[in-house]
Design a protein around this motif. Structure first.
Motif, PDB file in Angstrom:
ATOM      1  N   ILE A   1       0.775  -1.261  -0.040  1.00 45.77           N
ATOM      2  CA  ILE A   1       0.093  -0.205   0.030  1.00 45.77           C
ATOM      3  C   ILE A   1       0.923   1.477  -0.131  1.00 45.77           C
ATOM      4  N   ASP A   2       2.128   1.065   0.292  1.00 44.09           N
ATOM      5  CA  ASP A   2       3.054   2.430   0.238  1.00 44.09           C
ATOM      6  C   ASP A   2       4.427   2.049   0.158  1.00 44.09           C
ATOM      7  N   ALA A   3       5.353   2.873   0.161  1.00 40.87           N
ATOM      8  CA  ALA A   3       6.870   2.817  -0.047  1.00 40.87           C
ATOM      9  C   ALA A   3       7.326   2.055   0.968  1.00 40.87           C
ATOM     10  N   LEU A   4       6.809   2.116   2.105  1.00 42.16           N
ATOM     11  CA  LEU A   4       7.325   1.255   3.227  1.00 42.16           C
ATOM     12  C   LEU A   4       7.178  -0.124   3.216  1.00 42.16           C
ATOM     13  N   ASP A   5       5.926  -0.555   2.806  1.00 43.20           N
ATOM     14  CA  ASP A   5       5.704  -1.969   2.576  1.00 43.20           C
ATOM     15  C   ASP A   5       6.353  -2.476   1.117  1.00 43.20           C
TER      16      ASP A   5
ATOM     17  N   ASP B   1      19.185  -6.171  -2.540  1.00 45.44           N
ATOM     18  CA  ASP B   1      19.280  -5.650  -3.893  1.00 45.44           C
ATOM     19  C   ASP B   1      17.983  -5.143  -4.151  1.00 45.44           C
ATOM     20  N   GLU B   2      18.213  -3.842  -4.768  1.00 48.06           N
ATOM     21  CA  GLU B   2      16.726  -3.316  -5.345  1.00 48.06           C
ATOM     22  C   GLU B   2      16.120  -4.213  -6.458  1.00 48.06           C
ATOM     23  N   LEU B   3      14.883  -4.333  -6.141  1.00 50.54           N
ATOM     24  CA  LEU B   3      13.837  -4.918  -7.197  1.00 50.54           C
ATOM     25  C   LEU B   3      13.824  -4.057  -8.453  1.00 50.54           C
ATOM     26  N   GLY B   4      13.723  -3.067  -8.297  1.00 45.29           N
ATOM     27  CA  GLY B   4      13.878  -2.080  -9.799  1.00 45.29           C
ATOM     28  C   GLY B   4      12.620  -1.665 -10.275  1.00 45.29           C
ATOM     29  N   LEU B   5      11.746  -1.524  -9.371  1.00 46.70           N
ATOM     30  CA  LEU B   5      10.190  -0.760  -9.780  1.00 46.70           C
ATOM     31  C   LEU B   5      10.495   0.663  -9.405  1.00 46.70           C
ATOM     32  N   GLU B   6       9.847   1.578  -9.991  1.00 48.01           N
ATOM     33  CA  GLU B   6       9.458   2.905  -9.717  1.00 48.01           C
ATOM     34  C   GLU B   6       8.182   3.260  -9.577  1.00 48.01           C
ATOM     35  N   PHE B   7       7.685   4.389  -8.841  1.00 47.02           N
ATOM     36  CA  PHE B   7       6.468   4.741  -8.599  1.00 47.02           C
ATOM     37  C   PHE B   7       6.357   6.260  -8.412  1.00 47.02           C
ATOM     38  N   ASP B   8       5.265   6.706  -8.628  1.00 47.15           N
ATOM     39  CA  ASP B   8       4.794   8.111  -8.406  1.00 47.15           C
ATOM     40  C   ASP B   8       4.592   8.188  -6.778  1.00 47.15           C
ATOM     41  N   GLY B   9       5.479   8.974  -6.083  1.00 52.83           N
ATOM     42  CA  GLY B   9       5.150   9.525  -4.657  1.00 52.83           C
ATOM     43  C   GLY B   9       5.677   8.168  -3.790  1.00 52.83           C
ATOM     44  N   PHE B  10       5.226   8.357  -2.688  1.00 51.61           N
ATOM     45  CA  PHE B  10       5.726   7.461  -1.527  1.00 51.61           C
ATOM     46  C   PHE B  10       4.298   6.990  -0.771  1.00 51.61           C
TER      47      PHE B  10
ATOM     48  N   ALA C   1       2.205   8.642  10.124  1.00 53.67           N
ATOM     49  CA  ALA C   1       3.378   7.901  11.031  1.00 53.67           C
ATOM     50  C   ALA C   1       4.341   7.630   9.746  1.00 53.67           C
ATOM     51  N   ARG C   2       3.972   7.249   8.629  1.00 54.23           N
ATOM     52  CA  ARG C   2       4.806   6.958   7.588  1.00 54.23           C
ATOM     53  C   ARG C   2       5.849   8.237   7.110  1.00 54.23           C
ATOM     54  N   LEU C   3       5.050   9.495   7.104  1.00 54.45           N
ATOM     55  CA  LEU C   3       5.826  10.581   6.905  1.00 54.45           C
ATOM     56  C   LEU C   3       6.814  11.137   7.994  1.00 54.45           C
ATOM     57  N   SER C   4       6.180  10.621   9.250  1.00 57.34           N
ATOM     58  CA  SER C   4       7.552  10.727  10.176  1.00 57.34           C
ATOM     59  C   SER C   4       8.550  10.169  10.040  1.00 57.34           C
ATOM     60  N   PHE C   5       8.660   8.795   9.511  1.00 53.19           N
ATOM     61  CA  PHE C   5       9.548   8.025   9.288  1.00 53.19           C
ATOM     62  C   PHE C   5      10.650   8.543   8.033  1.00 53.19           C
ATOM     63  N   LEU C   6       9.620   8.723   6.978  1.00 50.80           N
ATOM     64  CA  LEU C   6      10.362   8.970   5.633  1.00 50.80           C
ATOM     65  C   LEU C   6      10.962  10.451   5.712  1.00 50.80           C
ATOM     66  N   PHE C   7      10.179  11.381   6.437  1.00 50.32           N
ATOM     67  CA  PHE C   7      10.580  12.819   6.152  1.00 50.32           C
ATOM     68  C   PHE C   7      10.938  13.464   7.336  1.00 50.32           C
TER      69      PHE C   7
ATOM     70  N   SER D   1      -4.576   3.382  14.202  1.00 47.14           N
ATOM     71  CA  SER D   1      -5.344   2.201  14.140  1.00 47.14           C
ATOM     72  C   SER D   1      -4.559   1.357  15.110  1.00 47.14           C
ATOM     73  N   GLU D   2      -5.129   0.264  15.301  1.00 41.44           N
ATOM     74  CA  GLU D   2      -4.454  -1.151  16.045  1.00 41.44           C
ATOM     75  C   GLU D   2      -3.589  -1.698  14.869  1.00 41.44           C
ATOM     76  N   HIS D   3      -4.088  -1.551  13.480  1.00 44.85           N
ATOM     77  CA  HIS D   3      -3.394  -2.083  12.478  1.00 44.85           C
ATOM     78  C   HIS D   3      -2.214  -1.209  12.274  1.00 44.85           C
ATOM     79  N   ASP D   4      -2.326  -0.086  12.307  1.00 52.80           N
ATOM     80  CA  ASP D   4      -0.999   0.847  12.100  1.00 52.80           C
ATOM     81  C   ASP D   4      -0.043   0.670  12.991  1.00 52.80           C
ATOM     82  N   LEU D   5      -0.307   0.608  14.318  1.00 53.89           N
ATOM     83  CA  LEU D   5       0.508   0.300  15.389  1.00 53.89           C
ATOM     84  C   LEU D   5       1.335  -1.010  15.272  1.00 53.89           C
ATOM     85  N   ALA D   6       0.432  -2.028  14.777  1.00 53.30           N
ATOM     86  CA  ALA D   6       1.027  -3.313  14.617  1.00 53.30           C
ATOM     87  C   ALA D   6       1.983  -3.530  13.544  1.00 53.30           C
ATOM     88  N   ARG D   7       1.643  -2.756  12.462  1.00 52.39           N
ATOM     89  CA  ARG D   7       2.772  -2.439  11.315  1.00 52.39           C
ATOM     90  C   ARG D   7       4.049  -1.867  11.817  1.00 52.39           C
ATOM     91  N   ILE D   8       3.845  -0.835  12.440  1.00 53.79           N
ATOM     92  CA  ILE D   8       5.086   0.061  12.839  1.00 53.79           C
ATOM     93  C   ILE D   8       6.073  -0.933  13.734  1.00 53.79           C
TER      94      ILE D   8
END
Length: 435
Positions: free
Chosen positions: A33-37, A69-78, A113-119, A129-136
């Protein structure tokens, strides 16, 4: 799922036949769902990557590569699934006090929270959410920067106008117990969360150290566009000194107990108190530079180091130029300029403080100076060979000021080259010397 913008030629993804325009669905059965995943799940040597074409047909390809090693995929944004907006209505929120008519992105309140880690963005933890906390915790997303403001549950709810604001300390403890490092900021409002409330907050945060690595205390910023908002007053010199004294008492206890200060007032507090900016050693590892904590100290330390290294270097020709900055920083920069002129007598530099008419005179920091206010102040003046400006005046893309004026438009209106300088003492001296 996210659309793949490009595939690096020769990369593992390219060799597996993944193509631009397809949609990345999952890696190893884990939804992306995002660059962290993406970055977390792409590190294994063997990957099962599921993609979907424009017709909605899915296929899974097996990929072997070296670990990390990088997988090699490029995306728009994070943030492929969109940025999480803030659910609070903080009494001091700067976005609520901005003038109308600015670009829409400036009115978006993030609390992601993702922007806190990235930037390095600060988040309140009310949006998790509970899901967000578990993921972090599972991905070990660290550090997380937390907007604390107060640990008094009732006061935090009042200040943020969100009932979930009362749940702060258990969330911080859970993150730290999971190995996540935290940094905190306290936006202080006179008579509301300073004084005894500040002492309580610092006492409540102490048990979280060393998982809580640093605490920044910054004064509330007040514009002239606060109609209909809660009445707040700026810090007086006496009030600023009281905050510094409270912070320093706590910091000395932390130094004795943990070997580090942990808590620091921002540069603004020293300026408002009429006190000198402490030496660089006061700020230890400079963990809170983005909060304006130690910016001046590190700039001066670097600048004077650069001066010592360049003291024997002759200035090829006389040089005249100008610097524009916020009213807070102008006296400080004049002191640095005087030090440079003591070495090179043919160096002529004038520092121009820019009064902030766009946001209001109570906004005094360089980062909120607009192109229009610079033009209003400097139009018709003799500025010399170039005008130097702090790079922080521009947005991240370095293409425009807060009022949407571009550097090119300012150059054309003033008739002088404009150069932007990072908060780096060596870069500042190079700019003064025309390098």
């Amino acid at each position: 799922m996210v659309t793949i913008r490009g595939v690096e030629p020769g990369s593992p993804a390219d060799r597996a036949g993944i193509r631009a325009g397809e949609t990345l669905v999952a890696i190893g059965g884990n939804e992306i769902i995002d660059a962290l995943d993406y970055r977390f799940y792409m590190t294994d040597r063997r990957l099962e990557v599921t993609v979907q074409n424009e017709a909605g047909e899915r296929r899974t390809v097996s990929i072997r590569k070296r670990e990390y090693d990088e997988l090699g995929l490029e995306f728009d944004g994070f943030l492929f699934d969109g940025q999480q907006s803030c659910k609070n209505k903080c009494i001091f929120c700067f976005i609520d006090q901005m003038p109308k008519g600015m670009r829409p992105s400036l009115y978006f309140k993030d609390d992601d929270a993702r922007l806190s880690f990235l930037f390095g963005n600060y988040i309140t933890l009310t949006n998790l959410s509970e899901h967000d906390l578990a993921r972090i915790l599972a991905m070990h997303i660290s550090p997380i920067n937390v907007s604390v403001h107060t640990t008094n549950p009732e006061l935090r709810v009042r200040m943020m106008k969100n009932p979930h604001a009362a749940e702060l300390l258990p969330l911080m403890r859970r993150l730290i117990d999971g190995g996540i490092k935290l940094n905190a900021q306290l936006v202080l409002c006179p008579g509301i969360n300073d004084g005894a409330e500040l002492e309580r907050t610092l006492a409540d945060l102490e048990p979280l150290i060393p998982g809580l690595e640093s605490i920044a205390c910054v004064p509330v910023g007040l514009t002239d566009h606060r109609a209909g908002l809660e009445p707040l007053e700026p810090y007086t010199a006496e009030g600023a000194r009281a905050v510094i004294e409270t912070v320093d008492r706590f910091a000395e206890r932390m130094r004795a107990a943990h070997g580090m200060r942990v808590c620091y007032p921002s540069d603004e507090f020293f300026l408002r108190a009429g006190l000198p900016i402490p030496a660089a050693a006061y700020y230890e590892d400079f963990n809170q530079l983005d909060n304006g904590v130690g910016l001046m100290a590190i700039l001066e330390d670097e600048f004077r180091s650069a001066l010592r290294l360049e003291a024997e270097t002759p200035l090829p020709a006389p040089r005249r130029l100008s610097i524009a900055t916020g009213t807070d920083a102008a006296p400080f920069l004049r002191r640095l300029v005087d030090a440079a002129r003591g070495t090179w007598h043919t160096l002529q530099i004038e520092v121009h403080p820019i009064e902030n008419a766009f946001f209001g005179h109570r906004i005094t920091v360089a980062g909120l100076v607009t192109g229009g206010d610079i033009l209003r102040t400097l139009r018709g003046r003799e500025l010399g060979e170039a005008l130097l400006l702090p790079a922080v005046m521009l947005r991240h893309e370095r293409d425009r000021f807060l009022d949407d004026m571009t550097p090119e438009e300012l150059e054309a209106a003033l008739g002088v080259p404009v150069r932007f300088v990072e908060n780096d003492g060596f870069a500042l001296l190079d700019a003064l010397l025309g390098r």
